[in-house]
Design an enzyme around this catalytic site. Structure first.
Site, PDB file in Angstrom:
ATOM      1  N   LYS A 107       0.860  -1.186   0.000  1.00 17.08           N
ATOM      2  CA  LYS A 107       0.000   0.000   0.000  1.00 17.08           C
ATOM      3  C   LYS A 107       0.886   1.222   0.000  1.00 17.08           C
ATOM      4  O   LYS A 107       2.001   1.193   0.554  1.00 17.08           O
ATOM      5  CB  LYS A 107      -0.876   0.023   1.261  1.00 17.08           C
TER       6      LYS A 107
HETATM    7  N1  GLU Z   1      -7.097  -0.016  -3.555  1.00 16.41           N
HETATM    8  C1  GLU Z   1      -7.827  -1.209  -3.859  1.00 16.41           C
HETATM    9  C2  GLU Z   1      -7.885  -2.134  -2.661  1.00 16.41           C
HETATM   10  O1  GLU Z   1      -7.736  -1.728  -1.536  1.00 16.41           O
HETATM   11  C3  GLU Z   1      -7.322  -1.879  -5.123  1.00 16.41           C
HETATM   12  C4  GLU Z   1      -5.883  -2.291  -5.085  1.00 16.41           C
HETATM   13  C5  GLU Z   1      -5.365  -2.761  -6.448  1.00 16.41           C
HETATM   14  O2  GLU Z   1      -6.109  -2.831  -7.396  1.00 16.41           O
HETATM   15  O3  GLU Z   1      -4.174  -3.055  -6.498  1.00 16.41           O
HETATM   16  O4  GLU Z   1      -8.167  -3.300  -2.789  1.00 16.41           O
END
Ligand code: GLU
Length: 415
Positions: A107
């Site tokens: 993240k």
């Molecule tokens: N931000 C989204 C999540 O928390 C998508 C992450 C992604 O597609 O890599 O799942």
């Protein structure tokens, strides 16, 4: 809505510990699974439109890549600090494992309110951040995507900046605009995946889908797409809340009109197709399904005891505190957990990455079909584990995710 005093990492850790206990994992294995593999904190100086220089703080936490390249969104939010980004990175590891897609978990975040920056400032900020973390990224290393406060435009800037340094490579980020290699169906994917899970769960729980009352807390990308698709499926959205207020209508809100209104006014407050109430009133609306689709810690010990719902569908990441989770469990209210319910976003990110690598594009129909297939399979695995082990859906989902990652570590044999 969100309270920032508690530690997101501690909360997620409780779920992890419970899964690790049930699996009988050794202390060493637990430590390998808990500790993020790599973390980077960067300072991001940005020349603002009025010529001032402002310095923002950004992070990229790479939690675990044993099952494939790191994968996870980038969040622009005042609360996107180390604690939150670490917690969310670990949730990505369990989420990709549960959905059985070949990625690890990561993240990123920048601590700021993106609404206070102009587009030109956001463009400069995003480029500087990308430049500062570019050595960690790559189509087979770490693949960012949108999260709260970021969108397809942010990904276009990231892809462009990465491309300036390493050559054209659209598969380095997902959630891009379609014109730049984004996938059909990616923008709606998290909301659509949540609807797929809900429809299965309602059938299993013997609930009538048509006309069922749904309250949605949060009307950003996830909440608004969820509401639109659920409305098309015949569910009745009786209340929607955002930071500025909520709108309620017992006979069901006109969701396409509300979405149009929210696009124009950047809030649902003031919409005339329902009664206007305070944001927090959403927690007392009688409903069959309550959908937290905003921030962490929306459901707490203060509101979980009286939440008038039959099911909770966690479309946001980590919206329920451990205390609230316990209260809902005691009240016999099933909670469909975040790592399952909102896994549609990263699943379609996987399809986007695959299409980019193959330089081939799928139709939206194919994307949606494959998404249904994968998320329903994950839901089925969670339900059967929960039945077999007599545990909650969250415990079952975590157990499946953690077990797959632990198994991959053993198979790689790197300790
Ligand atoms: N931000 C989204 C999540 O928390 C998508 C992450 C992604 O597609 O890599 O799942």
């Amino acid at each position: 809505m969100a309270v920032k005093e508690r530690s997101a990492q501690d909360d997620v850790r409780q779920s992890f510990d419970c899964a690790a206990d049930r699996l009988g994992l050794s202390k060493g294995m637990c430590n390998m699974l808990i500790e993020p593999w790599r973390e980077l904190r960067v300072s991001i100086p940005v020349r603002m439109d009025d010529d001032r220089i402002e310095v923002f703080i950004g992070y990229r936490v790479q939690h675990n890549a044993v099952r494939g390249p790191y994968k996870g969104g980038v969040r622009y939010h005042p609360h996107a600090d180390e604690d939150e980004v670490r917690a969310l990175a670990s949730l990505m590891t369990w989420k990709t494992a549960l959905l059985d897609i070949p990625f690890g978990g990561a993240k990123g975040g920048i601590e700021l309110d993106p609404h206070t920056l102009s587009d030109a400032e956001l463009n400069r900020l995003t480029r500087r951040y990308t430049r500062s973390i570019q050595h960690l990224l790559g189509p087979h290393r770490d693949i960012p995507a949108p999260d709260m406060g970021t969108n397809a435009q942010t990904m276009a800037w990231m892809m462009d900046e990465y491309g300036q340094l390493h050559g054209y490579n659209p598969s380095v980020v997902t959630g891009k605009p379609i014109e730049l290699g984004g996938s059909a169906g990616r923008e709606a994917a998290t909301g659509r995946g949540a609807v797929f899970v809900l429809m299965e769960a309602m059938r299993d729980l013997g609930m009538q889908v048509q006309g069922a009352r749904v309250a949605v807390q949060g009307f950003g990308n996830v909440g608004s797409w969820f509401a639109r698709i659920a409305h098309e499926e015949g569910l009745r959205i009786v209340a929607v809340a955002d930071l500025h207020g909520s709108v309620c209508n017992g006979s069901g809100l006109d969701i396409p009109a509300l979405a149009e209104y929210a696009r124009e006014h950047r809030t649902v407050a003031g919409f005339t197709g329902g009664e206007n109430c305070r944001t927090e009133d959403i927690f007392s609306v009688e409903c069959d399904v309550f959908v937290p689709a905003a921030m962490e810690n929306a459901l707490t010990e203060e509101n979980a005891g009286t939440l008038p719902t039959k099911v909770v569908l966690e479309a946001a990441n980590h919206p329920t505190t451990p205390e609230a989770d316990r209260i809902l469990c005691e009240r016999g209210i099933p909670v469909l957990p975040d790592i399952l319910v909102n896994g549609g976003g990263v699943t379609v990110s996987y399809f986007e990455w695959t299409q980019n690598l193959q330089q081939f594009s799928w139709t939206e129909e194919r994307v949606n079909d494959e998404l249904r297939h994968r998320i329903v399979a994950a839901y089925r695995a969670v339900v059967s584990k929960a039945r077999q082990a007599g545990c909650t859906y969250r415990e079952a989902a975590m157990e499946i995710g953690v077990e797959r990652v632990a198994r991959a570590i053993q198979l790689r044999g790197f300790v």
